[in-house]
Design a protein around this motif. Structure first.
Motif, PDB file in Angstrom:
ATOM      1  N   GLY A  90      21.408   4.973 -18.794  1.00  0.00           N
ATOM      2  CA  GLY A  90      21.246   3.891 -17.834  1.00  0.00           C
ATOM      3  C   GLY A  90      21.623   4.483 -16.618  1.00  0.00           C
ATOM      4  N   MET A  91      22.632   5.332 -16.555  1.00  0.00           N
ATOM      5  CA  MET A  91      23.410   5.565 -15.058  1.00  0.00           C
ATOM      6  C   MET A  91      22.265   6.635 -14.528  1.00  0.00           C
ATOM      7  N   ILE A  92      21.799   7.493 -15.357  1.00  0.00           N
ATOM      8  CA  ILE A  92      20.829   8.644 -14.718  1.00  0.00           C
ATOM      9  C   ILE A  92      19.446   8.012 -14.187  1.00  0.00           C
ATOM     10  N   ARG A 150      17.794   8.550 -10.573  1.00  0.00           N
ATOM     11  CA  ARG A 150      16.375   9.051 -10.542  1.00  0.00           C
ATOM     12  C   ARG A 150      15.523   8.147  -9.954  1.00  0.00           C
ATOM     13  N   ASP A 151      15.478   6.952 -10.309  1.00  0.00           N
ATOM     14  CA  ASP A 151      14.532   5.985  -9.575  1.00  0.00           C
ATOM     15  C   ASP A 151      15.031   5.441  -8.323  1.00  0.00           C
ATOM     16  N   VAL A 155      23.878  18.718 -12.130  1.00  0.00           N
ATOM     17  CA  VAL A 155      24.016  17.565 -12.768  1.00  0.00           C
ATOM     18  C   VAL A 155      22.754  16.978 -13.229  1.00  0.00           C
ATOM     19  N   GLY A 156      21.834  17.497 -12.439  1.00  0.00           N
ATOM     20  CA  GLY A 156      20.356  17.209 -12.822  1.00  0.00           C
ATOM     21  C   GLY A 156      20.007  17.967 -14.258  1.00  0.00           C
ATOM     22  N   GLY A 194      19.630  15.974 -17.966  1.00  0.00           N
ATOM     23  CA  GLY A 194      18.098  15.558 -18.282  1.00  0.00           C
ATOM     24  C   GLY A 194      17.207  15.499 -17.108  1.00  0.00           C
ATOM     25  N   ALA A 195      17.715  15.980 -16.109  1.00  0.00           N
ATOM     26  CA  ALA A 195      16.710  15.753 -14.903  1.00  0.00           C
ATOM     27  C   ALA A 195      16.791  17.199 -14.205  1.00  0.00           C
ATOM     28  N   PRO A 196      16.371  18.518 -14.875  1.00  0.00           N
ATOM     29  CA  PRO A 196      16.545  19.599 -14.266  1.00  0.00           C
ATOM     30  C   PRO A 196      15.436  19.687 -13.372  1.00  0.00           C
TER      31      PRO A 196
END
Length: 325
Positions: free
Chosen positions: A103-105, A109-110, A138-139, A143-145
């Motif tokens: 939920g945080m990430i 991202r959005d 942190v990305g 899960g956001a490399p």
């Protein structure tokens, strides 16, 4: 002094220190269980799951605004609080697959972009390698490399092996920038798998630190900055030798004589009660205190120092064993 650091039995924590470390926030406790007391994986995982539900992790998550940012009204430069809050959640070991992390990430991202640049997504980074290293880290962890950001950092590596936020025009690397990028590239490889270009860049940058003994000028041999011998948590963007050594440990680098003096400095910092103090707290940390004032015992520094000594001593003992076979 360096020889004393070779014998891990000499530095194994007292029962009272281990008990004190375990009497802590879940973000510390689960790492003590994994790295110091060596508990079974299922017990460690259960403790880690509490990071997003209680204590410092839950508190920091609760400070995220609906627009995905932290402390936007207090930022002296764009997204400072957001970057360092995400780094600290990674340091806490918030499980990236947990409901709280997802939920945080998703909000970051959005909804978070670099408005002062071209409105690019947060995880595509900004302009300075020290900040981009933290963002890449942190990305990748959550899960956001970003391949784009990793490629940019690879292209900015200097001839001496490191990075500098003032390059160009500077052609000399900075310890601060280099450690931030190294941590980011390591997280990127852990998320996406081994990559020859990334591994080669990390190897060159690790050599940059180790050839300088983790704190000395290569040309003069002099101590570069006395503050690097004082251990802070959270470090934000600042370098110190404990942060540098803990990176080498986490990266699986085999220690050698180049870092023996730095390891001995870590050992020397231990107080008679077996604990390491908090020193030189930085002004750009998060907006609540996790530990006491400067000079008081620090669970974060004690945990990190103990696992650095464990890593170094175990490697040296293995070297000795192999040499006698």
């Amino acid at each position: 002094m360096a020889d004393q650091a070779l014998d891990w039995r000499h530095w194994r924590p007292k029962k009272s220190v281990t008990k004190w470390l375990l009497d802590a926030d879940p973000s510390i406790r689960w790492q003590v269980m994994r790295d110091i007391t060596r508990e079974p994986e299922e017990i460690v995982d259960a403790e880690r799951a509490r990071v997003g539900e209680e204590g410092w992790g839950a508190r920091l998550l609760s400070l995220q605004a609906p627009d995905g940012r932290w402390g936007a009204d207090l930022d002296p430069w764009p997204l400072k609080h957001t970057i360092f809050s995400l780094v600290l959640l990674r340091d806490f070991g918030l499980n990236p697959t947990s409901r709280e992390a997802r939920g945080m990430i998703d909000l970051v991202r959005d909804r978070v972009t670099w408005q002062q640049l071209d409105g690019r997504p947060f995880f595509d980074g900004e302009t300075e390698p020290c900040i981009n290293g933290r963002i890449l880290e942190v990305g990748a962890y959550f899960g956001a490399p970003s391949d784009r950001l990793a490629d940019r950092l690879l292209g900015e590596q200097l001839e001496d092996g490191g990075w500098n936020c003032e390059a160009p025009p500077s052609r000399r690397s900075s310890f601060h920038s280099t450690i931030c990028v190294l941590e980011g590239l390591l997280a990127f490889e852990k998320a996406k798998g081994a990559d020859a270009a990334v591994s080669e860049a990390r190897s060159r940058a690790e050599a940059y630190l180790m050839d300088r003994g983790m704190f000395r000028s290569l040309s003069t041999g002099q101590l570069i900055d006395r503050n690097w011998m004082r251990f802070s948590f959270p470090p934000t963007w600042h370098y110190d030798i404990l942060r540098g050594l803990d990176y080498l440990r986490s990266a699986g680098v085999h220690p050698d004589e180049r870092i023996a003096e730095a390891v001995a400095w870590v050992a020397k910092k231990r107080h008679q009660n077996g604990r390491w103090p908090l020193q030189n707290p930085h002004a750009d940390r998060i907006d609540f205190d996790m530990e006491g004032r400067a000079g008081t015992a620090s669970r974060w520094n004690t945990l990190r120092a103990l696992r650095v000594l464990d890593w170094y001593s175990a490697a040296k003992e293995n070297d000795i064993t192999r040499s006698t076979v």
